[in-house]
Design a protein around this motif. Structure first.
Motif, mmCIF file in Angstrom:
data_model
loop_
_atom_site.group_PDB
_atom_site.id
_atom_site.type_symbol
_atom_site.label_atom_id
_atom_site.label_comp_id
_atom_site.label_asym_id
_atom_site.label_seq_id
_atom_site.Cartn_x
_atom_site.Cartn_y
_atom_site.Cartn_z
ATOM 1 N N GLN A 90 59.324 6.208 32.441
ATOM 2 C CA GLN A 90 58.141 6.891 31.948
ATOM 3 C C GLN A 90 58.351 7.224 30.470
ATOM 4 N N ILE A 91 57.294 7.132 29.678
ATOM 5 C CA ILE A 91 57.407 7.561 28.290
ATOM 6 C C ILE A 91 57.409 9.082 28.268
ATOM 7 N N PRO A 92 58.460 9.713 27.768
ATOM 8 C CA PRO A 92 58.480 11.183 27.716
ATOM 9 C C PRO A 92 57.329 11.720 26.877
ATOM 10 N N ASN A 93 56.929 12.942 27.159
ATOM 11 C CA ASN A 93 55.788 13.535 26.454
ATOM 12 C C ASN A 93 55.966 13.557 24.948
ATOM 13 N N LEU A 100 65.236 0.959 24.473
ATOM 14 C CA LEU A 100 66.661 1.171 24.673
ATOM 15 C C LEU A 100 67.205 2.230 23.725
ATOM 16 N N PHE A 101 66.768 2.211 22.485
ATOM 17 C CA PHE A 101 67.303 3.153 21.513
ATOM 18 C C PHE A 101 66.845 4.582 21.813
ATOM 19 N N ASP A 102 65.640 4.716 22.343
ATOM 20 C CA ASP A 102 65.206 6.039 22.797
ATOM 21 C C ASP A 102 66.082 6.521 23.945
ATOM 22 N N LYS A 103 66.394 5.605 24.854
ATOM 23 C CA LYS A 103 67.242 5.959 25.988
ATOM 24 C C LYS A 103 68.638 6.375 25.518
ATOM 25 N N LEU A 104 69.187 5.624 24.569
ATOM 26 C CA LEU A 104 70.502 5.976 24.038
ATOM 27 C C LEU A 104 70.452 7.278 23.263
ATOM 28 N N ASP A 106 68.457 9.746 23.970
ATOM 29 C CA ASP A 106 68.406 10.803 24.983
ATOM 30 C C ASP A 106 69.802 11.094 25.520
ATOM 31 N N GLN A 107 70.575 10.046 25.750
ATOM 32 C CA GLN A 107 71.947 10.241 26.224
ATOM 33 C C GLN A 107 72.790 10.949 25.168
ATOM 34 N N LEU A 108 72.595 10.575 23.902
ATOM 35 C CA LEU A 108 73.307 11.229 22.812
ATOM 36 C C LEU A 108 72.925 12.702 22.736
ATOM 37 N N ARG A 109 71.625 12.980 22.840
ATOM 38 C CA ARG A 109 71.147 14.363 22.816
ATOM 39 C C ARG A 109 71.787 15.182 23.929
ATOM 40 N N ASP A 110 71.889 14.585 25.127
ATOM 41 C CA ASP A 110 72.511 15.303 26.245
ATOM 42 C C ASP A 110 73.982 15.597 25.959
ATOM 43 N N SER A 111 74.664 14.634 25.352
ATOM 44 C CA SER A 111 76.076 14.838 25.010
ATOM 45 C C SER A 111 76.233 15.944 23.973
ATOM 46 N N ILE A 112 75.344 15.945 22.991
ATOM 47 C CA ILE A 112 75.409 16.971 21.957
ATOM 48 C C ILE A 112 75.085 18.338 22.537
ATOM 49 N N VAL A 520 74.081 8.955 14.957
ATOM 50 C CA VAL A 520 72.792 8.298 14.770
ATOM 51 C C VAL A 520 72.856 6.968 15.511
ATOM 52 N N VAL A 521 71.891 6.726 16.399
ATOM 53 C CA VAL A 521 71.882 5.478 17.161
ATOM 54 C C VAL A 521 71.134 4.428 16.353
ATOM 55 N N ASN A 522 71.828 3.826 15.423
ATOM 56 C CA ASN A 522 71.239 2.802 14.566
ATOM 57 C C ASN A 522 72.357 2.142 13.784
#
Length: 730
Positions: A90-93, A100-104, A106-112, A520-522
């Protein structure tokens, strides 16, 4: 992917180039040759480990679930590979798309978030990086303290606006005779707020051993300049007008005046947009430099010397060099600014500050912010978890501090060696390609070879992040306070500008710092430094995993390295030499061939449609050239490696459960599944105004141009994925 030097974008808080761009598709079931790996492979172990898992079937099913087996890959490889991506994501609000980069991210945000709520609290007072971790903790805690933020309401913003010498809309005693444009711009610039003559300090493009001041293009309220150039009924512009009115009303602006002020702000930005939409121009077309003396002579109604000397607390003389990326349009921008009524300009400059800072205020401002976001992209701010939002803000604003903690916990140092090896192999193939490119003459080929030999590859993080003394020195001048979220943001902005100012000191020694943070995921190519940067948070599955088969790593991280390397020789990169200095080192003959080949990509990508809107092949040409070059470079490296293996060694390239999938096919699947994406219809115009094309076209356009893909999947000539006309540059 990014390809420029960077500074902070104050509206979005992301990394943005100081250079002006910046830096985000049926028939019967195919046979077994076309089984495709999906986008979600982060949990997929390598062949030599997978047999130790009891749930092999679960992993294989996880790989397969995103493919659409009803699509013939020779008709639409993107839809075949990513056709079911939308069923599982689902596209988050708070997103206008999800890839894929949004997903990564999100995972980075959770780790932080985990770092900021658990790890950081375990740092003891005698730990060597306590200063760094304490700053991150204070900012995060002040951000999640919504009770205090709501209690303070808009007062912190109103206090800041006092620095701007009056806001006519809110100040009945405002006197235009006291209006001083230079003084207001000084305050905005010192707090790193992009404005009409915003400045930054960065590498001198004509002498990359030095730093100079750059005057940047005006930054507008809407990111897409095209929104200002449409008809009066433009939905985005109307939503922006409503946003301005609603925000100003919350600040107790006179409701009888506020609509007129909103119209004046938009009218001014429309004028600026008409002379600042420069994304399709090359850097060599845009870049120019003048001395302060030249500026004072050519644009005499703005006191450039006073503006810069007071901003930098310096004494620049008339010979001081200033850089621009306005091309021939500086005079047009200057004329608009100078000829704008003082009251309108004062209101506009106050609005710039408000627009940059309003998201750091109380909940009352959330509704107009969300309404604008929904109108522009269909997304809204993330209200589900304030903690996660604050984790993102802390990473953006204190990325060096967060990165220092992140790499200690999450980064596998061993990854650097193998990825660096892949990078060297790709450089070798690029060098070979130079000699296969008959359209290049010997003189240009020789200089291109020297440049690629000197191109650097920086992976993971800058080494100073492991040096506690250097890290604490980095932040020694920054002070933050508990319960003062708004002021903390201002202090970080001012601190950032002050650090940039240091680069102008004749005794300044360039430190081991990057223009982007490791969190930064890039990935990026920095033309002035002639180097590729791949941060730590980019080097993770499914982009890279040391346990993946080579086919998957070369199809993903290899293609990304090749992409960034090709940026050094794209429409912009070709104007930078081996040392990163801007200038034309091409012969006229080779340049003419380059332009002809570039046009092939422009024509090809112009034909792609997103929700019946055409892609701009000229705007996206740099990324398209890099995608094509990167994939073909990495495939050649992979094919060379595969041919050197014996049959037993090649078996390591076969995934259990997908034994019928040839290694070359898995390579292309790994590339394609990196770009699975889903875009809200409301965000189409915004996406198509980006220099980066949507993921579908990055897959389709790149693979249509590559004979080896057609061979791997046995696509007939003139099938959609194997057209007879193909574009090739590098």
């Amino acid at each position: 992917m990014g390809d420029r030097p960077y500074v902070k974008n104050e509206k979005k808080g992301d990394i943005k180039s100081i250079l002006p761009y910046l830096p985000k598709v049926d028939q019967d079931l195919p046979n077994s040759n076309y089984i495709i790996v999906n986008n979600d492979i982060a949990d997929m172990p390598s062949t030599n480990l997978i047999n130790s898992y009891d749930n092999i079937k679960e992993h294989v099913n996880n790989i397969l679930k995103y493919i659409d087996p009803t699509i013939d890959p020779c008709k639409d490889f993107y839809k075949y590979t990513c056709g079911n991506w939308i069923r599982y994501h689902q596209i988050p609000n708070d997103h206008d798309s999800y890839n894929l980069f949004d997903k990564l991210n999100d995972q980075l945000r959770d780790s932080i978030y985990d770092i900021l709520t658990t790890e950081i609290n375990s740092v003891k007072s005698d730990d060597s990086i306590v200063k760094t971790t304490e700053l991150a903790r204070i900012l995060f805690n002040s951000c999640i303290d919504m009770n205090t933020i709501n209690d303070r309401k808009s007062q912190p913003l109103l206090e800041f606006l006092k620095k701007l010498n009056g806001f006519p809309l809110l100040d009945k005693n405002w006197n235009e005779n006291e209006f001083n444009l230079e003084e207001i711009l000084i305050q905005l610039s010192l707090y790193d707020m992009e404005n009409i003559f915003h400045f930054a300090v960065d590498t001198d493009l004509e002498n990359t051993k030095k730093f100079i001041i750059y005057i940047l293009n005006p930054s507008l309220g809407l990111d897409n300049e095209g929104d200002y150039l449409e008809s009066d009924n433009n939905l985005h512009l109307n939503a922006y007008r409503t946003y301005i009115i609603d925000i100003l009303k919350i600040l107790n602006a006179n409701e009888y005046e506020v609509e007129n002020v909103a119209d004046e702000i938009i009218d001014l930005e429309i004028k600026l947009a008409n002379v600042t939409d420069i994304k399709e121009l090359t850097l060599i077309e845009l870049y120019k430099s003048e001395t302060i003396g030249d500026l004072m002579k050519n644009y005499p109604k703005f006191n450039w010397k006073y503006y810069l000397n007071k901003s930098f607390n310096s004494n620049f003389n008339d010979d001081t060099k200033i850089g621009f990326f306005t091309g021939p349009k500086l005079k047009l921008i200057y004329d608009i600014v100078i000829n704008t009524d003082k009251r309108i300009m004062a209101n506009y400059l106050n609005w710039i500050a408000i627009d940059r800072l309003v998201k750091y205020l109380d909940d009352e401002f959330k509704v107009p912010i969300d309404n604008l976001s929904k109108a522009i992209s269909g997304s809204e701010s993330d209200t589900q978890n304030r903690g996660l939002s604050c984790a993102t803000t802390t990473n953006i604003r204190l990325g060096t501090a967060v990165s220092a903690i992140y790499i200690r916990k999450y980064f596998d140092e061993n990854a650097k060696a193998e990825v660096f090896k892949i990078g060297q192999e790709i450089k070798n193939i690029f060098r070979e390609n130079l000699y296969d490119s008959e359209w290049l003459d010997d003189e240009t080929r020789h200089l291109a070879e020297i440049k690629v030999n000197k191109t650097g590859l920086d992976l993971g993080f800058p080494n100073f992040l492991l040096n506690e003394t250097a890290l604490n020195k980095y932040y020694k001048d920054l002070e933050l306070q508990n319960g003062k979220y708004f002021e903390n943001i201002l202090n970080i902005r001012k601190f950032t500008v002050a650090r940039d100012f240091r680069k102008l000191d004749k005794n300044y020694v360039a430190e081991d710092e990057w223009s982007v943070n490791p969190t930064v995921v890039n990935a990026y190519f920095e033309n002035p430094k002639n180097r590729i940067i791949m941060p730590a948070s980019f080097l993770q599955p499914p982009i890279y995993n040391k346990n993946f088969p080579k086919s998957m790593n070369y199809g993903a991280i290899g293609a990304f390295i090749g992409h960034e390397l090709t940026h050094g020789f794209d429409s912009d990169g070709r104007s930078f030499d081996k040392d990163g200095n801007i200038g034309n080192w091409w012969t006229n003959k080779s340049l003419e061939f380059f332009m002809e080949k570039e046009q092939c990509f422009v024509d090809q990508y112009d034909k792609f449609l997103l929700y019946n809107h055409s892609l701009n092949g000229h705007l996206t040409r740099r990324e398209n050239i890099a995608d094509n070059g990167g994939l073909q470079l990495s495939f050649k490296v992979y094919r060379k490696w595969l041919n050197s293996m014996n049959e037993e060694e090649k078996q390591n390239e076969i995934l259990p459960g997908l034994e019928f999938l040839a290694p070359e096919q898995l390579f292309f699947l790994s590339f394609a599944q990196s770009w699975c994406d889903f875009i809200r219809p409301e965000a189409v115009e915004t996406k198509l105004a980006d220099v980066h094309p949507p993921g579908a076209f990055r897959v389709l356009g790149t693979l249509q141009n590559f004979d080896e893909f057609a061979k791997a999947f046995q696509c007939p000539l003139n099938s959609p994925m194997n057209p007879s006309k193909k574009c090739k540059l590098w």
